[in-house]
Design a protein around this motif. Structure first.
Motif, short mmCIF file in Angstrom:
data_model
loop_
_atom_site.label_atom_id
_atom_site.label_comp_id
_atom_site.label_asym_id
_atom_site.label_seq_id
_atom_site.Cartn_x
_atom_site.Cartn_y
_atom_site.Cartn_z
N GLY A 248 0.81 -1.21 0.00
CA GLY A 248 0.00 0.00 0.00
C GLY A 248 0.84 1.26 0.00
N ASP A 249 2.19 1.11 0.07
CA ASP A 249 3.05 2.28 -0.04
C ASP A 249 3.04 2.80 -1.47
OD1 ASP A 249 3.80 1.91 2.53
OD2 ASP A 249 5.72 0.94 2.08
N ALA A 250 3.32 4.09 -1.61
CA ALA A 250 3.46 4.63 -2.95
C ALA A 250 4.84 4.26 -3.50
CB ALA A 250 3.30 6.14 -2.93
N ASP A 251 5.83 4.22 -2.60
CA ASP A 251 7.21 3.99 -3.03
C ASP A 251 7.61 2.54 -2.79
OD1 ASP A 251 9.81 4.22 -3.72
OD2 ASP A 251 10.44 5.23 -1.88
N PRO A 252 7.94 1.81 -3.87
CA PRO A 252 8.26 0.40 -3.71
C PRO A 252 9.67 0.14 -3.16
CG PRO A 252 8.37 1.01 -6.04
CD PRO A 252 7.95 2.24 -5.28
N VAL A 253 10.49 1.19 -3.00
CA VAL A 253 11.90 0.97 -2.66
C VAL A 253 12.05 0.34 -1.28
CG1 VAL A 253 14.13 2.07 -2.26
CG2 VAL A 253 12.66 2.85 -4.12
N GLY A 254 12.75 -0.78 -1.23
CA GLY A 254 13.08 -1.41 0.04
C GLY A 254 11.96 -2.22 0.66
N GLY A 255 10.72 -1.90 0.34
CA GLY A 255 9.60 -2.65 0.92
C GLY A 255 9.18 -3.76 -0.01
N PRO A 256 8.16 -4.54 0.40
CA PRO A 256 7.69 -5.61 -0.48
C PRO A 256 7.16 -5.01 -1.79
CG PRO A 256 6.39 -5.50 1.55
CD PRO A 256 7.46 -4.47 1.67
N ALA A 257 7.61 -5.56 -2.93
CA ALA A 257 7.23 -5.02 -4.22
C ALA A 257 7.12 -6.15 -5.23
CB ALA A 257 8.26 -4.00 -4.70
N VAL A 258 6.28 -5.95 -6.25
CA VAL A 258 6.10 -6.98 -7.26
C VAL A 258 6.08 -6.36 -8.65
CG1 VAL A 258 4.81 -8.60 -5.81
CG2 VAL A 258 3.59 -6.82 -7.07
N LEU A 259 6.35 -7.22 -9.62
CA LEU A 259 6.24 -6.84 -11.03
C LEU A 259 4.76 -6.86 -11.40
CD1 LEU A 259 7.29 -6.46 -13.92
CD2 LEU A 259 7.65 -8.90 -14.05
#
Lengths: 139, 115, 409
Positions: free
Chosen positions: A56-67
């Protein structure tokens, strides 16, 4: 610190833990690969990839992120020449349509269902399809 | 974010020491299944100490021949390492900054059987 | 029996399809100026194109990926984009030369100004691209191109001093007033004429067009390994004809009528008619291949739908690219530029651009993720590395030599 860097060249780093799913390196397996539709008709080459945060973050850096999306269209020009197109001009193909990653990336749907194929359809309908014989098999 | 924001960017440690360039981004297909395949989770970035250009993984996968070429590409990218995504602290116009205690891993991975 | 016929047809079309305007012009010019002292380059070039075509054909058959898809995937968007710009420009130049060659050959037959033939030739090329099936197109032009065997026949009829020709072929140095820089410049031109990148784009995409699989690799290997060397023999015959007729008189070949003169001297009107058919077939076939290659390269880089096995409407941008390429080539010709000069330039630029195409194919031919068990063997790789060195050296030396010799003048 400079001395430490030099030694890094020959350092063998510890192996990463085995992953629970298939490993895909973006450049190695996805970027610049041919994208085929469900009938093996070429759709586009994968010009870029889009990443979103999952938490739910706007910024994917460092947190859980997906393609989330494969990208095509004007983003090719900016990859070659630099800069980046505004988000509204990205032509997206959702990852959820991807069926297989091989020597080409394959979709589970028809290319004609995608917005990203509008140029091909336009050239077909306005140029090539209007020349006599353009809609027949070669003999 | 798009991948071009990340690829070929210079990488710095938390104290500003330059350590190399992002040559690739690693995904693992272990996210929630959204279609025929699982969602690719961003696993980490691959950093080469030398150059922003990669020769498409020659330095990482087990393509060993012709031996001379393989050795040359491997040599050019000697010292390449993987940093987990949670150890990436920030990405801005100046490049990628790693977290203070970012750990480096070997860049190899287990190769799936050829399709 | 049917299989044997298939093999024979494949070999014959490979021979007939080997020669194009680049080989015709460069070999005749070289023969008239250097005798057979550069014949060894044809041998080096033929071995090179066998190796290269065989690798790219195998990659296409096994992985289903044609050459420019591989180039884009391995080099990335930017380097592959630069490669595309260079390859596409050289391709248009070669296409221009081939269409010009058709017109010049038809002029020999009809005495009608070639500029009237050029639009007719371009239109005929387009109609074949638009309507004719890939296999028919390839077989007809290939078989008609076989009539260029007349150059070899003519050589025997000219009754040359064979000892003198052998002497030339074993003297690897410029003769008479020629200099070392122009010797090496023409060596690169001959190499570029034998190893034009468009042949590889065409060959690998053709493998996809004809739906080759790993099973067809053997057949394609025979086509290449038998057909191309015979094509090389014809190249040397063209050079030898020019060496016999023009070298003693110190006449430098600069037009198509001079290229066919030895054949006319040896065999009269009938032989002349046959050689004109051969040249029209060879240049027409090569014009088809270069037009297709311009479509193949751009479509494969961009990931568009391509191929003659599809209806034009199902590969719309591919067909549009070929139409535009033909129109551009035609407008270059309409400026009254000499097609023979365009040819001479295009073969040298082919040599310059070669490493960009060769290296990615070599790398992928070794990648088990693409090739499974069909990766290069040790012998192939050893030879491939030797050629990598030759190709890079030729590419690097071409521009300095071009400047030093004033493009071979």
């Amino acid at each position: 610190m400079t001395i430490a860097r030099k030694t890094h060249d020959r350092t063998t780093y510890e192996k990463d833990a085995p992953q629970p799913g298939r490993v895909l390196d973006a450049r190695l397996h996805l970027l610049d690969r041919q994208l085929l539709d469900v009938d093996d008709v070429p759709v586009t080459t994968i010009d870029d990839l889009e990443i979103h945060a999952t938490g739910g973050d706007a910024d994917p850096v460092g947190g859980p992120a997906v393609l989330t999306n494969l990208l095509t269209g004007p983003v090719l020009g900016t990859r070659i020449l630099g800069g980046r197109p505004p988000s509204s001009r990205l032509e997206r193909i959702a990852w959820s349509h991807v069926r297989a990653v091989d020597s080409a990336v394959k979709l589970g749907i028809h290319g004609s269902q995608l917005d990203a194929t509008w140029v091909e359809r336009w050239v077909r309908d306005h140029v090539i399809g209007r020349i006599p014989g353009g809609r027949h098999d070669p003999e | 974010m798009i991948l071009s924001d990340l690829l070929d960017q210079p990488v710095r440690e938390a104290d500003g020491t330059p350590v190399g360039y992002v040559i690739d981004v690693r995904f693992v297909l272990d996210g929630p299944p959204v279609g025929p395949l699982a969602t690719p989770r961003v696993h980490g970035v691959l950093v080469s100490p030398r150059t922003g250009s990669s020769f498409m993984g020659y330095e990482r996968v087990d393509v060993r021949s012709p031996a001379l070429l393989a050795r040359w590409f491997a040599w050019r990218h000697r010292g390449t390492f993987l940093v987990h995504w949670q150890d990436v602290a920030a990405i801005d116009e100046d490049g990628v900054t790693l977290a203070r205690d970012a750990r480096r891993w070997a860049p190899g991975y287990e190769r799936p059987a050829p399709a | 029996m049917k299989r044997l016929l298939g093999v024979a047809l494949g070999v014959l079309t490979a021979i007939g399809g080997f020669l194009d305007i680049g080989d015709l012009v460069t070999n005749a010019v070289v023969g008239s100026r250097f005798g057979l002292s550069l014949a060894w380059v044809v041998v080096v070039g033929v071995v090179g194109i066998c190796l290269f075509a065989q690798m790219s054909g195998r990659v296409a058959a096994v992985s289903g990926r044609a050459t420019f898809e591989i180039i884009r995937e391995r080099l990335g968007a930017r380097a592959a984009g630069a490669n595309l710009a260079a390859s596409f420009a050289i391709n248009i130049l070669t296409l221009t030369a081939e269409v010009g060659g058709i017109a010049l050959a038809l002029q020999l037959a009809s005495s009608v100004d070639p500029r009237l033939w050029m639009p007719v030739a371009a239109l005929a090329v387009w109609l074949v691209l638009w309507r004719v099936k890939f296999s028919i197109m390839e077989n007809v032009t290939g078989l008609l191109g076989l009539t260029l065997v007349v150059f070899a026949v003519a050589l025997f009829q000219l009754g040359p001093d064979w000892g003198e020709l052998a002497q030339q072929a074993t003297t690897l140095a410029p003769s008479g007033t020629e200099t070392w820089p122009s010797y090496w410049y023409y060596a690169i031109a001959l190499f570029g004429a034998a190893m034009t990148p468009y042949e590889v784009f065409f060959f690998s995409s053709g493998a996809v067009e004809e739906r080759w699989t790993a099973k067809d690799v053997g057949q394609s290997r025979i086509n290449v390994l038998v057909g191309f060397p015979f094509g090389g023999v014809l190249s040397i015959a063209i050079a030898a004809c020019a060496a016999v007729v023009f070298l003693p008189r110190a006449i430098e070949v600069s037009s198509l009528s001079q290229i066919v003169l030895p054949v006319a001297l040896a065999g009269g009107k009938l032989a002349l008619a046959v050689v004109i058919v051969g040249i029209v077939a060879a240049t027409f076939g090569a014009a088809l291949e270069t037009s297709l290659s311009s479509g193949y390269t751009l479509a494969q880089f961009m990931g568009w739908s391509w191929g003659k096995f599809r209806r034009p409407a199902q590969a719309a941008r591919f067909h549009l690219t070929m139409i535009v390429a033909l129109l551009v080539g035609l407008s270059i010709l309409m400026t009254s530029v000499d097609p023979v000069k365009v040819t001479e330039i295009s073969v040298v630029f082919s040599a310059i651009a070669l490493p960009l195409t060769y290296l990615p194919i070599l790398v992928v031919a070794n990648d088990p993720e693409y090739m499974g068990t069909h990766v290069n063997g040790r012998a192939t790789n050893a030879l491939a590395l030797v050629y990598l060195v030759i190709i890079v050296a030729a590419s690097a030396a071409a521009i300095p030599l071009m400047i030093a010799t004033g493009a071979g003048a």
